[in-house]
Design an enzyme around this catalytic site. Structure first.
Site, PDB file in Angstrom:
ATOM      1  N   CYS A 111       0.841  -1.202   0.000  1.00 43.23           N
ATOM      2  CA  CYS A 111       0.000   0.000   0.000  1.00 43.23           C
ATOM      3  C   CYS A 111       0.881   1.258   0.000  1.00 43.23           C
ATOM      4  CB  CYS A 111      -0.980  -0.040   1.158  1.00 43.23           C
ATOM      5  SG  CYS A 111      -2.382   1.115   0.922  1.00 43.23           S
ATOM      6  N   HIS A 214      -3.637  -4.752   0.515  1.00 44.48           N
ATOM      7  CA  HIS A 214      -3.064  -5.284   1.751  1.00 44.48           C
ATOM      8  C   HIS A 214      -3.161  -6.813   1.742  1.00 44.48           C
ATOM      9  CE1 HIS A 214      -2.191  -1.724   4.268  1.00 44.48           C
ATOM     10  NE2 HIS A 214      -3.107  -1.145   3.517  1.00 44.48           N
ATOM     11  N   GLU A 216      -1.781  -8.966   3.524  1.00 46.23           N
ATOM     12  CA  GLU A 216      -1.764  -9.591   4.857  1.00 46.23           C
ATOM     13  C   GLU A 216      -3.163  -9.955   5.338  1.00 46.23           C
ATOM     14  OE1 GLU A 216      -1.860  -5.105   5.669  1.00 46.23           O
ATOM     15  OE2 GLU A 216      -1.014  -6.479   4.174  1.00 46.23           O
TER      16      GLU A 216
END
Length: 235
Positions: A111, A214, A216
């Site tokens: 990001c 993102h 994750e």
């Protein structure tokens, strides 16, 4: 030995969690690294420690956060009112990224971290997507981040496309800026339906890749595959 992966922190002034200035990082960054086989360690913003950090770690993740890169660093004459600066963080991360790439250390930008990597390589940014992209998508989604906000098309032949094993993937979206011009040696590896650049990579490096979303949050199998590929490059 599982590789040590340095992850940059975000920073906040006093208020909210603490009455004193504090660092911040969501746990899922560390969990994604650990699940992929790496050992996460967190990197405070001490520019005089950059060489020591880089001697310790085998890979670098530049995280996202509530910040923007100073437009002056990519030659902009004006700053959009939506831009929020954290000069100490940016100075530290620029030195860290440049030092890592000089060593051909694997780098993953996430990001705002992707944007920082692009600026470190001489690229520029769109300062505020709603102002600059007519008819653009909602890149700051209101839905929770574990849900997709839109799809991105992956560039055929890119490292990211090979990692994902497909032509398009769903991603979350939590950004008001994006890459305008890619940095030296980079190619675009992902594009949103409205034409906004969503990912870059450097073919000439062992592993230098950035994504605007993102991963994750593990929205799709491609997100976990990206972390695995990054950790494998760090071995």
């Amino acid at each position: 030995m599982n590789p040590l992966i340095g992850i940059t922190l975000d920073s906040e002034e006093a208020g909210g969690y603490s009455k004193s200035p504090w660092y911040a990082l969501r746990k899922n960054y560390c969990e994604a690294v650990r699940t992929a086989g790496g050992v996460p360690i967190l990197l405070p913003h001490h520019a005089d420690c950059v060489d020591r950090y880089l001697a310790l770690i085998q890979g670098l993740i530049v995280s996202g956060g509530a910040f923007d890169v100073d437009p002056a660093l990519f030659g902009a004459a004006e700053r959009h009112e939506a831009v929020v600066l954290k000069p100490g963080r940016t100075t530290f991360e620029l030195a860290l990224v440049r030092g890592a790439l000089e060593r051909d250390m694997p780098v993953l930008g996430i990001c705002g971290g992707e944007q920082l990597v692009n600026v470190a390589l001489g690229g520029s940014l769109i300062q505020h997507i709603p102002h600059a992209v007519a008819g653009g998508l909602e890149h700051e989604q209101t839905a929770p981040r574990h849900l997709p906000g839109h799809e991105v098309a992956l560039t055929p032949g890119s490292k990211l496309a090979a990692i994902a094993g497909c032509a398009a993937i769903p991603v979350n979206s939590s950004h008001h800026q994006a890459i305008r011009e890619v940095g030296a040696g980079c190619i675009v590896n992902a594009i949103a339906p409205d034409g906004v650049i969503e990912g870059i990579e450097m073919p000439g490096k062992r592993f230098c890749l950035g994504v605007q979303w993102h991963p994750e949050y593990n929205v799709s199998p491609a997100d976990a595959a990206l972390f695995r590929a990054f950790i494998e490059a760090c071995r």
